[in-house]
Design an enzyme around this catalytic site. Structure first.
Site, PDB file in Angstrom:
ATOM      1  CG  HIS A 183      -0.133   0.068   2.522  1.00  9.66           C
ATOM      2  ND1 HIS A 183       0.408   1.237   3.031  1.00  9.66           N
ATOM      3  CD2 HIS A 183       0.202  -0.912   3.395  1.00  9.66           C
ATOM      4  CE1 HIS A 183       1.037   0.982   4.155  1.00  9.66           C
ATOM      5  NE2 HIS A 183       0.928  -0.312   4.409  1.00  9.66           N
ATOM      6  CD  GLU A 252       2.047  -5.605   8.388  1.00 16.17           C
ATOM      7  OE1 GLU A 252       2.241  -6.838   8.478  1.00 16.17           O
ATOM      8  OE2 GLU A 252       2.785  -4.839   7.729  1.00 16.17           O
TER       9      GLU A 252
END
Length: 378
Positions: A183, A252
């Site tokens: 990202h 994550e």
């Protein structure tokens, strides 16, 4: 001997070249005491990793039959392919695997119960060591000798058939290609704070980075786009202007009590916990998730991608640890490599996953598409 006795088999195999000079290792352990009851290892000529791993399984099953033919077994291997195929969850597609699996199934049927368990490579070190000892001995013109005495009347070892050790194998099916996109920038990444499950939006720079990645990938064909559920990943995927699906396992790592803190703050408040975390990827932050835990779930996501999009090309939008974890799995590297990989924002990593087990890292941390952008923080 009581039928309720339990034994653990640890098995592995390897090939230096894939295919190349190969060998296997296996041991039988008493789970109550940890005592090694039998060892087996041998070089098997030229073969692939998967063939060697299956040979390790076969050797372990024979050794267990020597020790206690009526025992309940737990087989521990770091080969996801062998564990899933022997558990019946994956189909056996490659022709060279079928006779091995059939032979193993025949041996399994002789025991009261056999359970297959995948373990990280670090927890299969003894079997890996035996396989490497056998290959080293063969390279030196010697025969591997066990340190554990052999059964006085072992079952005859069935030599591998010539067709699977001839050094030539039919080419595997086309790989499943994953293009892994990290990202873009967030306020937490600018300030270098632990950013796991805490939600954060992209900064203006992060939106520019996502747009640059979209320009880079816009013309590439993908069978699917799969994204982490976290906002920063979804905003990055939104820039692609393509439909995408969410996979929870691509999120994550959960850094627990460290979420939102800088490294210096964690060092000051949790010095012992941080040292333990940096020394062992199996250790989680307080209230969080270990790096190995993250790798295990992204491996599950990879397996689903390979099953659903076999031979296809898939774009995955995720985070640092999941992408590092997939890279570690592709390289068959020790988990400590997770500490030694650097991954930039909106970088692209490309991995080819083959159905018979091996993988190829085609590119890592490619950031050419954002080279001209001014980045305030990583």
């Amino acid at each position: 001997m009581s039928a309720s006795r339990r034994l653990v088999i640890e098995a592995d195999g390897g090939s230096r070249g894939n295919p190349g000079p190969a060998g296997y290792g296996a041991l039988v352990r008493d789970p109550a005491t940890g005592e090694v009851l039998a060892e087996r290892a041998a070089a098997i000529g030229t073969a692939t990793n998967n063939v060697a791993e299956y040979e390790g399984l076969l050797a372990g099953l024979r050794a267990a039959a020597d020790v206690a033919p009526d025992a309940d077994l737990e087989v521990r291997m770091d080969s996801k392919l062998v564990v899933e195929q022997m558990s019946g969850r994956w189909k056996i597609k490659h022709p060279s695997m079928r006779p091995l699996a059939t032979e193993a199934s025949g041996l399994v049927s002789r025991f009261p119960s056999v359970r297959f368990v995948w373990v990280p490579r670090a927890r299969n070190a003894d079997a890996d060591r035996l396989a490497n000892e056998a290959m080293d001995a063969a390279a030196a013109g010697r025969t591997w000798e066990p340190t554990i005495p052999q059964s006085p009347d072992p079952l005859p070892h069935q030599a591998p058939t010539t067709n699977r050790l001839s050094g030539w194998m039919a080419p595997p099916a086309p790989p499943t290609v994953t293009v892994l996109l990290r990202h873009g920038q967030t306020p937490l990444s600018v300030e270098k704070r632990f950013s796991g499950t805490v939600e954060a939006s992209l900064t203006d720079t992060g939106l520019l980075q996502a747009a640059a990645a979209a320009d880079r990938l816009g013309a590439e064909p993908f069978d699917a786009v799969i994204c982490s559920p976290l906002k920063r990943a979804r905003q990055t995927a939104d820039a692609l202007a393509r439909d995408y699906v969410i996979d929870e396992d691509l999120r994550e790592t959960d850094f627990g009590a460290w979420e939102g803190l800088t490294f210096a703050e964690v060092r000051e408040r949790f010095p012992n916990e941080l040292n333990a975390w940096l020394a062992d990827p199996a250790v989680p932050p307080p209230g969080g998730e270990s790096l190995l835990g993250t790798v295990a779930r992204v491996a599950a996501a990879r397996d689903r991608i390979m099953a659903e999009y076999a031979g296809g090309r898939v774009l995955v939008v995720s985070h640092v640890t999941p992408i590092k974890g997939l890279t570690q799995l592709a390289l068959a590297a020790e988990p400590t490599v997770l500490y030694r990989l650097h991954l930039d924002l909106v970088s692209i990593t490309t991995i080819d996953w083959y159905s018979d087990g091996p993988a190829v890292l085609r590119g890592f941390n490619d950031t050419h598409h954002v080279a001209r952008l001014v980045v305030e923080g990583e």
